[in-house]
Design an enzyme around this catalytic site. Structure first.
Site, mmCIF file in Angstrom:
data_model
loop_
_atom_site.group_PDB
_atom_site.id
_atom_site.type_symbol
_atom_site.label_atom_id
_atom_site.label_comp_id
_atom_site.label_asym_id
_atom_site.label_seq_id
_atom_site.Cartn_x
_atom_site.Cartn_y
_atom_site.Cartn_z
ATOM 1 N N THR A 192 -0.760 -9.361 -5.885
ATOM 2 C CA THR A 192 -0.991 -9.284 -7.338
ATOM 3 C C THR A 192 0.105 -8.477 -8.039
ATOM 4 O OG1 THR A 192 -2.403 -7.380 -6.956
ATOM 5 C CG2 THR A 192 -3.487 -9.509 -7.181
ATOM 6 N N ILE A 200 2.866 -14.342 -3.590
ATOM 7 C CA ILE A 200 2.916 -12.951 -3.988
ATOM 8 C C ILE A 200 1.533 -12.300 -3.901
ATOM 9 C CG2 ILE A 200 4.845 -13.241 -5.576
ATOM 10 C CD1 ILE A 200 2.892 -13.263 -7.929
ATOM 11 N N THR A 219 -7.897 -16.434 -6.510
ATOM 12 C CA THR A 219 -8.867 -16.339 -7.599
ATOM 13 C C THR A 219 -9.619 -17.642 -7.860
ATOM 14 O OG1 THR A 219 -7.449 -14.650 -8.558
ATOM 15 C CG2 THR A 219 -9.032 -15.674 -10.038
ATOM 16 N N CYS A 237 0.830 -1.207 0.000
ATOM 17 C CA CYS A 237 0.000 0.000 0.000
ATOM 18 C C CYS A 237 0.859 1.248 0.000
ATOM 19 C CB CYS A 237 -0.866 0.040 1.254
ATOM 20 S SG CYS A 237 -1.891 -1.385 1.375
ATOM 21 N N LYS A 260 3.219 -9.869 4.034
ATOM 22 C CA LYS A 260 2.898 -10.255 2.658
ATOM 23 C C LYS A 260 3.573 -9.317 1.678
ATOM 24 C CE LYS A 260 -1.035 -11.262 -0.346
ATOM 25 N NZ LYS A 260 -2.491 -11.497 -0.362
ATOM 26 N N GLY A 289 -2.023 -18.065 -8.352
ATOM 27 C CA GLY A 289 -2.519 -18.920 -9.426
ATOM 28 C C GLY A 289 -2.713 -20.373 -9.060
ATOM 29 N N GLY A 333 -4.530 -15.078 -10.635
ATOM 30 C CA GLY A 333 -5.025 -16.248 -11.355
ATOM 31 C C GLY A 333 -3.901 -17.059 -11.991
#
Ligand SMILES: Cc1cc2nc3c(=O)[nH]c(=O)nc-3n(C[C@H](O)[C@H](O)[C@H](O)COP(=O)(O)OP(=O)(O)OC[C@H]3O[C@@H](n4cnc5c(N)ncnc54)[C@H](O)[C@@H]3O)c2cc1C
Ligand SMILES: Cc1cc2nc3c(=O)[nH]c(=O)nc-3n(C[C@H](O)[C@H](O)[C@H](O)COP(=O)(O)O)c2cc1C
Ligand code: FES
Lengths: 315, 284
Positions: free
Chosen positions: A205, A203, A278, A142, A177, A256, A229
């Site tokens: 995104t 990870i 996802t 962030c 993270k 993913g 994804g």
């Protein structure tokens, strides 16, 4: 492995339990933050007691509205999102969402973030004595609004500082993270380990963008979004591999994953657990499928304990 | 609410670019309410990655292929081919494996029995209105105003007629029914039946116009909205619309998948519904 031994193992139920930062998990599979709401959304479809842990949507000190729409779009084997970290705020979470999660025999990991170092610290402090919270996962992808919007997680000094300050305000296990949108992930991983992280997850995104060629507008209102994804998995596996080389704390692999063989890639490169993101949207039962597949793999391969697989990459 | 791994019973083109798919769907007749939807997935196919939302056109039973076997419970969805997912769907056949997550979302309120009801459908927006009509016709006078660009966009109107619904068709090119917009017809019907409640589903400009008309007259209006969806269950927060009273200081977002897709007009922020400017801010 000797065939006879393999045969014996086949008949026994393999152990899937792992330990991360002192937290005992039934199995190494948990949702990725922001893809599982506050748990209750998926409770009709999946037994939350079957999961290794539950990870909440990212929470901030104050409720957050999120971005304009469109907030999501599908891309090749993936999706972009710019939700804008919409959440109910930490106090409402503790009061209204936590009691539901506390019913399950599954550790709850609360994902959180802040706009400033002070906010990060304050959220962590408010969670410190909340029963049922097993660990904190700190999202450092962030922007720091007090320092020209530089993303905490892309600058080793800033990351070190914010993690150190949170470390002082929580006694709970602290998972940090990481964002993949950096030049050298190992530098960041070492910085947060040094600042007191008990574990590292990655990870988050990858930043991405898509354009509607007819309207010539970005397909997200926010223009830029985060890619997730199946499309990102090879990048995620590579980054997890690199982080495992650089640090001693346990690593949680994300990116993913929708099947057991995807999760296994991360475990083999050295992740102690994985998060499924996802894929939950595609199949609400995805995590159970991964767990069942891990058990089957262990049985077929004669692995008695999943820990025996972790970090067994042969190069 | 459940994820069914199931199969397609039939999949037919009913008008150029519009398909009707019948899917084996246990329990749906009992569970599905008018206005609810399913998240549809072609099993073992990637792309598309994400499921696609479709309204439930109707739920029912059909005789089994073999004597003595239980009847088959099914739902029908109607879809228009608009992109990659629906292009794959149009190639599917009887027996192909698919998954249905549902029934999802908040459906229509049936409203006061005996009061007059006007349903407004634009193109494929007609879908959620059929189950609604089935229910409403038990107690009320029901009229359907169906609009489309051309005659090809006017689908299943005779099926509404068979229920006993009075139907009025309009097309923008005049190729079927009255020439013009469905909202003109709505104005006239509301002049005649000022106490009627309105239920609408269709493209956003139509919904917007219907809302203005109903707001001016103080007519009760429920609308069914569409939004891009990833999860369909309230987890991703991708599908939100701005609720009444929304402001930057006091944001109020509603999930189309969970708090909708049907909303009372007064629950929504109509000034901002179509406005999609960029706000900046972090990811996720
Ligand atoms: C609650 C709900 C009920 C729906 N019911 C029906 C129905 O009964 N029949 C039907 O044909 N369609 C319905 N839709 C719209 C349908 O979901 C989309 O047309 C479909 O997802 C398009 O998929 P695609 O892969 O073919 O298109 P894509 O390649 O994903 O997109 C093609 C175009 O369609 C638009 N689009 C994509 N997804 C949506 C969406 N969810 N809503 C609106 N526009 C979209 C895109 O912006 C783009 O312009 C419904 C949507 C919602 C939210
Ligand atoms: C819709 C959506 C919302 C997300 N929200 C958050 C969040 O609030 N906090 C966070 O740390 N990560 C968030 N993420 C990132 C995921 O937790 C995960 O790191 C990423 O999606 C990669 O995993 P995947 O490929 O399995 O989805 C979000 C991802 C998606 C798709
Ligand atoms: S589609 Fe995910 S919250 Fe509505």
């Amino acid at each position: 492995m000797a065939t006879q031994h393999k045969q014996q193992v086949k008949n026994k139920r393999p152990s899937l339990s792992v330990e991360i930062a002192g937290l005992k998990l039934k199995n190494p599979v948990m949702p990725a933050s922001g893809t599982f709401g506050y748990g209750e959304e998926y409770a009709p479809y999946l037994d939350l007691n079957g999961l290794g842990a539950i990870v909440t949507k990212g929470l901030s000190l104050n409720p957050r509205a999120g971005n304009n729409t469109p907030r999501i779009c599908e891309t090749v084997s993936g999706m972009l999102n710019a939700i804008g970290l919409q959440n109910v705020g930490i106090d409402a979470f503790i009061e209204h969402k936590m009691p539901f999660l506390d019913q399950f025999d599954t550790p709850v990991i609360v994902n959180f973030f802040g706009n400033t170092q002070e906010e990060y610290g304050e959220v962590a402090a408010r969670l410190d004595d909340v029963p049922g919270v097993g660990a904190l996962e700190m999202n450092i992808s962030c922007p720091n609004v007090k320092h020209g919007g530089i993303v905490f997680g892309t600058d080793a000094a800033a990351a070190h500082q914010v993690v150190s300050s949170v470390r002082k305000r929580t006694g709970k296990p602290l998972i940090v993270k990481l964002t993949p949108n950096v030049t050298d992930i190992q530098v960041l991983a070492k910085a947060v380990e040094d600042a007191g992280a008990d574990a590292i997850s990655l990870i988050n995104t990858l930043t991405g963008m898509a354009v509607d060629v007819k309207t010539r507008k970005p397909r997200l209102a926010n223009t830029i979004g985060g890619l997730s994804g199946p499309a990102i998995r090879p990048i995620a596996v590579r980054l997890v591999h690199q982080v495992v080389q650089a640090v001693n704390v346990p690593v949680i692999g994300i990116g993913g994953i929708s099947r057991a063989i995807d999760a296994l890639e991360f475990l083999i490169v050295g992740a102690s657990a994985v998060q499924v993101g996802t894929a939950n949207f595609v199949d609400p039962n995805a995590m159970q499928t991964v767990i069942d597949g891990l058990e089957e793999f262990c049985r077929n391969e004669g692995v008695a304990d999943i820990n025996d697989l972790i970090g067994t990459l042969e190069v | 609410m459940k994820n069914h791994k199931t199969i397609i019973l039939s999949n037919q083109e009913i008008s150029p670019g519009y398909y009707r798919m019948r899917i084996l769907a246990p329990e749906y007749s009992r569970l599905a309410k008018p206005g609810q939807f399913v998240m549809f997935r072609v099993q073992r196919s990637l792309p598309p990655l994400l499921r696609r939302p479709f309204g439930i056109f109707r739920a029912g039973f059909m005789a089994s292929d073999c004597d003595g076997m239980a009847e088959k419970e099914f739902i029908e969805i109607l879809y228009k081919v608009v992109g990659s997912g629906t292009e794959i769907m149009q190639e599917l056949h009887q027996g192909d494996r698919v998954e249905l997550l549902g029934p999802l979302g908040r459906g229509f309120d049936l409203g006061d029995p005996h009061e007059e009801k006007i349903l407004v459908g634009g193109g494929i927006g007609l879908v959620p209105l059929y189950m609604l009509a089935e229910k409403l016709i038990e107690t009320s006078q029901v009229r359907l105003l169906m609009g489309g660009r051309t005659r090809n966009d006017i689908i299943t109107v005779t099926e509404f007629e068979r229920l006993g619904v009075e139907t009025y068709v309009s097309t923008e090119d005049g190729s079927l029914g009255e020439e013009g917009l469905v909202t003109q017809v709505l104005q006239r019907k509301l002049d005649k039946y000022p106490k009627a409640s309105v239920y609408a589903c269709g493209p956003m400009p139509m919904i917007d116009a219907v809302q203005r008309i109903c707001a001016e007259r103080g007519t009760s209006l429920q609308v069914s909205l569409e939004a891009l969806m990833a999860c369909g269950v309230g987890a991703c927060l991708g599908c939100v619309v701005k609720g009444a009273g929304h402001s930057t200081e006091n944001p109020r977002y509603l999930c189309t998948c969970k708090e909708g897709p049907v909303f009372y007009a007064e629950e929504l922020d109509w000034n901002r519904l179509e406005q999609q400017n960029s706000a900046g801010g972090g990811c996720h």
